[in-house]
Each structure stands twice: as C-alpha cells, then as structure tokens.
Design a protein around this motif. Structure first.
Motif, PDB file in Angstrom:
ATOM      1  N   VAL A 157      41.852  37.791  46.663  1.00 40.49           N
ATOM      2  CA  VAL A 157      42.713  36.670  47.012  1.00 40.49           C
ATOM      3  C   VAL A 157      43.862  36.632  46.002  1.00 40.49           C
ATOM      4  N   MET A 158      45.095  36.665  46.501  1.00 47.72           N
ATOM      5  CA  MET A 158      46.269  36.654  45.628  1.00 47.72           C
ATOM      6  C   MET A 158      47.111  35.412  45.909  1.00 47.72           C
TER       7      MET A 158
ATOM      8  N   PRO B 251      52.851  38.626  40.914  1.00 52.27           N
ATOM      9  CA  PRO B 251      53.760  39.769  40.840  1.00 52.27           C
ATOM     10  C   PRO B 251      53.128  41.100  41.238  1.00 52.27           C
ATOM     11  N   VAL B 252      51.846  41.105  41.540  1.00 50.45           N
ATOM     12  CA  VAL B 252      51.172  42.345  41.907  1.00 50.45           C
ATOM     13  C   VAL B 252      50.348  42.114  43.167  1.00 50.45           C
ATOM     14  N   TRP B 253      50.339  43.125  44.048  1.00 45.67           N
ATOM     15  CA  TRP B 253      49.507  43.103  45.243  1.00 45.67           C
ATOM     16  C   TRP B 253      48.305  43.994  45.006  1.00 45.67           C
ATOM     17  N   ILE B 254      47.140  43.517  45.404  1.00 42.36           N
ATOM     18  CA  ILE B 254      45.922  44.306  45.272  1.00 42.36           C
ATOM     19  C   ILE B 254      45.458  44.688  46.669  1.00 42.36           C
TER      20      ILE B 254
ATOM     21  N   VAL C 235      24.137  34.129  51.980  1.00 42.27           N
ATOM     22  CA  VAL C 235      25.467  34.735  51.946  1.00 42.27           C
ATOM     23  C   VAL C 235      26.262  34.145  50.790  1.00 42.27           C
ATOM     24  N   ALA C 236      27.014  35.005  50.109  1.00 42.67           N
ATOM     25  CA  ALA C 236      27.920  34.541  49.057  1.00 42.67           C
ATOM     26  C   ALA C 236      29.212  35.329  49.139  1.00 42.67           C
ATOM     27  N   TRP C 237      30.310  34.665  48.790  1.00 39.58           N
ATOM     28  CA  TRP C 237      31.610  35.300  48.733  1.00 39.58           C
ATOM     29  C   TRP C 237      31.937  35.597  47.281  1.00 39.58           C
ATOM     30  N   VAL C 238      32.287  36.835  47.028  1.00 35.80           N
ATOM     31  CA  VAL C 238      32.643  37.282  45.681  1.00 35.80           C
ATOM     32  C   VAL C 238      34.125  37.634  45.741  1.00 35.80           C
ATOM     33  N   LYS C 239      34.951  36.818  45.056  1.00 31.65           N
ATOM     34  CA  LYS C 239      36.404  36.965  45.155  1.00 31.65           C
ATOM     35  C   LYS C 239      36.996  37.453  43.840  1.00 31.65           C
ATOM     36  N   LEU C 240      37.881  38.427  43.951  1.00 27.18           N
ATOM     37  CA  LEU C 240      38.631  38.912  42.796  1.00 27.18           C
ATOM     38  C   LEU C 240      40.053  38.378  42.894  1.00 27.18           C
TER      39      LEU C 240
ATOM     40  N   ARG D 249      54.717  36.418  30.289  1.00 28.12           N
ATOM     41  CA  ARG D 249      53.438  36.392  30.986  1.00 28.12           C
ATOM     42  C   ARG D 249      53.567  35.575  32.267  1.00 28.12           C
ATOM     43  N   TRP D 250      52.882  36.019  33.321  1.00 31.95           N
ATOM     44  CA  TRP D 250      52.793  35.258  34.567  1.00 31.95           C
ATOM     45  C   TRP D 250      51.381  34.707  34.675  1.00 31.95           C
ATOM     46  N   ASP D 251      51.276  33.469  35.176  1.00 33.50           N
ATOM     47  CA  ASP D 251      49.972  32.922  35.536  1.00 33.50           C
ATOM     48  C   ASP D 251      50.130  32.175  36.856  1.00 33.50           C
ATOM     49  N   PRO D 252      49.035  31.920  37.578  1.00 33.18           N
ATOM     50  CA  PRO D 252      49.130  31.331  38.922  1.00 33.18           C
ATOM     51  C   PRO D 252      49.814  29.974  38.972  1.00 33.18           C
ATOM     52  N   ASP D 253      49.831  29.242  37.870  1.00 35.22           N
ATOM     53  CA  ASP D 253      50.461  27.923  37.861  1.00 35.22           C
ATOM     54  C   ASP D 253      51.946  27.991  37.544  1.00 35.22           C
TER      55      ASP D 253
END
Length: 152
Positions: free
Chosen positions: A26-27, A32-35, A116-121, A133-137
């Motif tokens: 989840v981005m 600034p980067v796509w995974i 079931v569990a969701w594991v998100k990176l 530096r970039w951060d999500p906020d």
C-alpha cells in the motif's frame, strides 16, 4: 464409498481450519517511490520488490514497515527494515528486503484464533541524496494552491 466420504469430510475440515496470510503493498499518493512485483519465498512474505523512483531527485534509502491486521480497526507493526537503494529519478530496481517472516506471521494468526490476516508493506519514509527526507504526512509538492480560472 465410505472411504471416499471420509476423505471428502476430512479435506473439508482441513480447508475450513486452514489459515491464510494475504500479502499486499500500500503506497500513499504522495510517496516518491512505487513498489511492484512483490516476490514471496518459503521464509518471507516479502522476499524482494521492484522499486521505481517517481520523484525528480535521487533516493538513497527507504524505511519500510510491515503491518498485520485481521480486519479489525487496529493494525500491528510486525516487521520493518531500512534499505539502501540509490535510485536515480525514473529508474526501477529489484531489491531483496527479507520482510514478513511467514512462520512468525502464521503463528500469530493461529494464536489469535483467526483464519485470515492482511500483511501490508508500506514505505514509512525515504531519504534523498540531498539529505532531505519524505514521510507520509509530508505535504504534497508541486500542486497548485488555486485551480486555474477558465479563460473567457
């Protein structure tokens, strides 16, 4: 015939009790980067990933976070990592990350009694070559403060 019914019932019970881990990335929109192309191994849910620098500056390092959720509102951080990538603008690179140990996550799911569990990176932050530096906020850059007015 009895053996066939027994086998069918046995496999139905095993399938009903099976636990499943769903691995996803989840981005945030301003990241600034796509995974892409997460690769799983026998040991890690996120063995390697493709990283694409979608910014105009060189990215030196990424801080990654893995969370665990069973659908309830609370997500738990279960793993994290700091990797050096040296990505020029527009460049894509595959990188080993070794995150999300499958045995630990399976045990966690089993101990919670969930199926079931969701594991998100996600990307927690990024360091640029210039030391910023970039951060999500962080506010989204390069967007107009006002919408342009149409010409008559």
């Amino acid at each position: 015939m009895r053996e066939l019914l027994f086998a069918a019932g046995f496999f139905a019970c095993v399938a009903a009790n099976a636990q499943q881990l769903v691995f996803t990335t989840v981005m945030p929109g301003n990241c600034p980067v796509w995974i892409s192309a997460p690769e799983r191994s026998q040991d890690f849910g996120f063995q390697s990933l493709n990283f694409l620098n979608d910014s105009g500056r060189e990215i030196q390092a990424l801080y990654l976070k893995v969370t665990f959720s069973t659908g309830k509102p609370d997500e738990q951080v279960v793993d994290s990592g700091h990797i050096y990538v040296n990505l020029e603008p527009g460049v894509e690179k595959r990188q080993q990350v070794f995150l999300g140990r499958i045995t630990a996550l399976t045990q966690k799911l089993k101990s919670m009694g969930e199926s079931v569990a969701w594991v998100k990176l996600t990307v927690e932050s990024a360091e640029f070559e210039d030391g910023t530096r970039w951060d999500p906020d962080a506010p989204t850059m390069d967007l107009p403060l006002e919408l342009p007015k149409p010409r008559n």
